[in-house]
Write an enzyme that holds these catalytic residues in place. Structure first.
Site, PDB file in Angstrom:
ATOM      1  N   SER A   1       4.934   4.608  -2.922  1.00  0.00           N
ATOM      2  CA  SER A   1       5.132   6.028  -2.625  1.00  0.00           C
ATOM      3  C   SER A   1       6.627   6.315  -2.664  1.00  0.00           C
ATOM      4  O   SER A   1       7.433   5.433  -2.343  1.00  0.00           O
ATOM      5  CB  SER A   1       4.590   6.318  -1.229  1.00  0.00           C
ATOM      6  OG  SER A   1       5.152   7.512  -0.750  1.00  0.00           O
TER       7      SER A   1
ATOM      8  N   TYR B   1       4.951   2.336   7.538  1.00  0.00           N
ATOM      9  CA  TYR B   1       4.239   2.545   6.269  1.00  0.00           C
ATOM     10  C   TYR B   1       5.036   1.944   5.108  1.00  0.00           C
ATOM     11  O   TYR B   1       4.505   1.236   4.249  1.00  0.00           O
ATOM     12  CB  TYR B   1       4.050   4.050   6.076  1.00  0.00           C
ATOM     13  CG  TYR B   1       3.409   4.432   4.773  1.00  0.00           C
ATOM     14  CD1 TYR B   1       2.036   4.376   4.613  1.00  0.00           C
ATOM     15  CD2 TYR B   1       4.187   4.867   3.693  1.00  0.00           C
ATOM     16  CE1 TYR B   1       1.445   4.738   3.409  1.00  0.00           C
ATOM     17  CE2 TYR B   1       3.604   5.228   2.496  1.00  0.00           C
ATOM     18  CZ  TYR B   1       2.238   5.166   2.357  1.00  0.00           C
ATOM     19  OH  TYR B   1       1.661   5.515   1.160  1.00  0.00           O
TER      20      TYR B   1
END
Ligand code: GDP
Length: 326
Positions: free
Chosen positions: A108, A137
């Site tokens: 991401s 994350y």
């Protein structure tokens, strides 16, 4: 990939997974395997290994992840780190043990360093400190990318990784607090219009800049990568164009047809000041996004209305309870 090759799309119920299924189905792929969390727990190594063995999986796309917007990420860092680490380790290792021909893993744009130069080039990964609101994350996702790269180097596996920018579109998570900015704001503008609320609150200062890619454009990009890209180096998938959150709010106001005011809640975090990707490598493979942001927002709002997403809060809330697979 042959039209009848066994392809496992992990996370098929989420935003990305469901778009990949739409894309592959429209191209005539007939042997796409999907398993819900109730059927296959992606945190369970033995079960996942057995599933790969039994089904002779040849291709894997890992669209399963615990994801969420800035506040959810910030408040549940241990869960984000643990679940995403274990999902990556379990699936990548099972693919290696069971002779999978090709695997695609997704990172991401939020895992690049917080203050990396813009536009973000692939080589900026791991060159500086991370954005604190999504450190858990990011660490898990970086480990997943590195696992692919190392299996490639050590065992000659064709495991590749793509780095999507901020995504939106049909099938997103529209939870009021846990979602990303587009679904979160779309919900608030819609409610404000329906209920005649005079102002809509936008989190943060409105100054951060973000790039947004429609998930169907991403799915087509991932298909191109499965067909054409065999390099262990991560590759960006985005539009290369960004806008401020304030500009996004104005577009959203127009799309929804809301007449009231926009106000900013600066007690909420801004996150990274800017995130826009250099997508020249992806474009050199012949891929281009088709949706403009205005068209994509209008289409997403239409989908929300047709599917009555805001009429019944249950869909979004249930998905969060299940652990918010993308
Ligand atoms: P990020 O790209 O990881 O920061 O993810 P988000 O999509 O959650 O947030 C992007 C930016 O939009 C941040 O600066 C937020 O503060 C801002 N924002 C404004 N309104 C909202 C909202 O309703 N929900 C979310 N998640 N972010 C919002």
């Amino acid at each position: 990939m042959k039209k009848d090759s066994p392809i496992f799309v992990a996370g098929h119920r989420g935003l990305v997974g469901s778009a990949i299924i739409r894309n592959l189905t429209s191209k005539g792929y007939t042997n796409i395997l999907c398993r819900g969390r109730d059927e296959l727990d992606l945190l369970d190594q033995a079960a996942v290994n057995y599933f790969f063995q039994q089904n002779k999986i040849e291709y894997v796309v890992i669209a399963a992840a615990k994801v969420g917007g800035i506040l959810y990420n910030q408040n549940y860092q241990a869960d984000f780190l643990y679940e995403n680490l274990v999902i990556a380790a379990t699936l990548i290792n099972a693919a290696a043990n069971n002779d999978v021909k090709k695997l695609l893993y997704l990172g991401s744009s939020c895992i690049y360093p917080k203050l990396a130069p813009q536009p973000l080039k692939e080589e900026y990964l791991l060159t500086g400190p991370l954005e604190p609101t999504n450190e858990g994350y990011a660490i898990a996702k970086i480990a997943g990318l590195k696992l692919c790269e190392k299996y490639n180097m050590q065992y000659g596996k064709n495991f590749i990784s793509a780095m999507p920018t901020n995504l939106y579109g049909p099938g997103d998570n529209f939870h009021p607090d846990h979602s990303h900015v587009i679904p979160g704001m779309l919900r608030r503008f819609h409610r404000a219009k329906i209920e005649g609320i005079p102002e809509v609150v936008v989190w943060g200062s409105g100054n951060p800049k973000r790039e947004f890619l429609h998930v169907d454009d991403l799915a087509e990009g991932l298909y191109v990568l499965m067909e054409k890209y065999d390099d262990p180096t991560v590759i960006n998938v985005g539009t290369g164009v960004d806008c401020s959150i304030a500009e996004l709010a104005c577009m959203m106001k127009d799309v929804v047809g809301y007449q009231g005011e926009i106000v900013f809640d600066t007690s909420k975090p801004d996150g990274t000041p800017r995130k826009v990707m250099d997508v020249s490598r992806m474009k050199s493979l012949g891929w281009e996004p088709k949706y403009s942001l205005a068209d994509g927002l209008a289409e997403t709002y239409q989908w929300v209305l047709e599917n009555k997403i805001f009429d019944d809060g249950k869909t979004a809330y249930n998905r969060i309870r299940r652990g918010a697979i993308i």
